[in-house]
Write a protein that holds these residues in place. Sequence first.
Motif, short mmCIF file in Angstrom:
data_model
loop_
_atom_site.label_atom_id
_atom_site.label_comp_id
_atom_site.label_asym_id
_atom_site.label_seq_id
_atom_site.Cartn_x
_atom_site.Cartn_y
_atom_site.Cartn_z
N MET A 135 0.82 -1.19 0.00
CA MET A 135 0.00 0.00 0.00
C MET A 135 0.86 1.24 0.00
N ALA A 136 0.23 2.26 -0.32
CA ALA A 136 0.99 3.51 -0.48
C ALA A 136 0.86 4.38 0.76
N ASP A 137 1.11 3.79 1.90
CA ASP A 137 1.04 4.56 3.13
C ASP A 137 -0.20 5.45 3.14
N SER A 138 -1.33 4.81 3.14
CA SER A 138 -2.60 5.52 3.00
C SER A 138 -2.73 6.71 3.94
N ARG A 139 -2.19 6.56 5.13
CA ARG A 139 -2.40 7.66 6.07
C ARG A 139 -1.50 8.84 5.79
N THR A 140 -0.45 8.62 5.01
CA THR A 140 0.44 9.73 4.69
C THR A 140 -0.10 10.59 3.56
N PHE A 141 -0.97 9.99 2.74
CA PHE A 141 -1.48 10.70 1.59
C PHE A 141 -2.93 11.13 1.74
N SER A 142 -3.29 12.10 0.96
CA SER A 142 -4.66 12.61 1.00
C SER A 142 -5.64 11.63 0.37
N ALA A 143 -6.91 11.87 0.60
CA ALA A 143 -7.94 10.99 0.05
C ALA A 143 -7.88 11.04 -1.46
N THR A 144 -7.53 12.17 -2.00
CA THR A 144 -7.43 12.32 -3.45
C THR A 144 -6.38 11.36 -4.00
N TYR A 145 -5.25 11.31 -3.36
CA TYR A 145 -4.18 10.42 -3.82
C TYR A 145 -4.62 8.98 -3.70
N ARG A 146 -5.29 8.67 -2.61
CA ARG A 146 -5.73 7.27 -2.42
C ARG A 146 -6.67 6.87 -3.54
N ARG A 147 -7.50 7.79 -3.98
CA ARG A 147 -8.42 7.51 -5.08
C ARG A 147 -7.61 7.20 -6.33
N ILE A 148 -6.60 7.98 -6.56
CA ILE A 148 -5.76 7.78 -7.74
C ILE A 148 -5.09 6.41 -7.70
N TYR A 149 -4.53 6.07 -6.56
CA TYR A 149 -3.86 4.78 -6.43
C TYR A 149 -4.85 3.64 -6.65
N GLY B 40 -0.09 12.22 -12.26
CA GLY B 40 1.36 12.16 -12.46
C GLY B 40 2.10 12.51 -11.18
N TYR B 41 1.62 13.50 -10.48
CA TYR B 41 2.29 13.90 -9.26
C TYR B 41 2.13 12.84 -8.18
N ALA B 42 0.98 12.24 -8.14
CA ALA B 42 0.71 11.20 -7.15
C ALA B 42 1.65 10.02 -7.38
N LEU B 43 1.83 9.66 -8.62
CA LEU B 43 2.70 8.52 -8.93
C LEU B 43 4.15 8.86 -8.59
N HIS B 44 4.51 10.09 -8.76
CA HIS B 44 5.88 10.50 -8.46
C HIS B 44 6.13 10.40 -6.96
N ALA B 45 5.10 10.70 -6.19
CA ALA B 45 5.22 10.67 -4.74
C ALA B 45 5.05 9.25 -4.20
N LEU B 46 4.78 8.33 -5.10
CA LEU B 46 4.54 6.95 -4.70
C LEU B 46 5.82 6.30 -4.16
N PRO B 47 5.73 5.71 -2.98
CA PRO B 47 6.88 5.04 -2.38
C PRO B 47 7.26 3.79 -3.18
N PRO B 48 8.53 3.45 -3.23
CA PRO B 48 9.04 2.32 -4.00
C PRO B 48 8.48 0.97 -3.57
N HIS B 49 8.04 0.88 -2.34
CA HIS B 49 7.58 -0.43 -1.85
C HIS B 49 6.10 -0.65 -2.12
N SER B 50 5.46 0.34 -2.76
CA SER B 50 4.04 0.22 -3.00
C SER B 50 3.75 -0.84 -4.07
N THR B 51 2.56 -1.41 -3.98
CA THR B 51 2.17 -2.45 -4.92
C THR B 51 1.40 -1.87 -6.10
N VAL B 52 1.37 -0.57 -6.18
CA VAL B 52 0.64 0.10 -7.25
C VAL B 52 1.39 -0.04 -8.58
N PRO B 53 0.72 -0.57 -9.59
CA PRO B 53 1.34 -0.75 -10.91
C PRO B 53 1.51 0.57 -11.64
#
Length: 118
Positions: A1-15, A46-59
Amino acid sequence: MADSRTFSATYRRIYAAVRLVPAGRVATYGDIAALAGLPGQARLVGYALHALPPHSTVPWHRIINARGGLSLERSGPGGGLAQRFLLESEGVAFEASGRVPLARYRYAPRRSHARAPR
DNA sequence: CATTTGACATCTT
DNA sequence: TAAGATGCCAAAT
């Protein structure tokens, strides 16, 4: 996961939208934004993906720009190579021009050959 | 708290 | 086809 609590709801939607893209398929930033319920906010994707942590399972590698090209190449040289490798590993073939044929691999196709009405 | 910046998209020149 | 300008939002400084 992309550290859901670190990111905004908007980012979570994107992920979440990015995770909807199956292997062997690609989607544009605009498509992801629409799937995330944020039509027109392609930039945020694009910005959300850039901020995405390397350990995330997001493709993240399945997300490309509207031209069918890898946006990472645009920002930094060599960065797109890894993405291209991942996509090819999933069965996505690139054109000689280095672009992905969206007409064939694009997920959630909207107006395949027509332009959005204005 | 204000300004700058960024893995984009779309229109206009 | 290419290059410039604009809109949108969140995070970093």
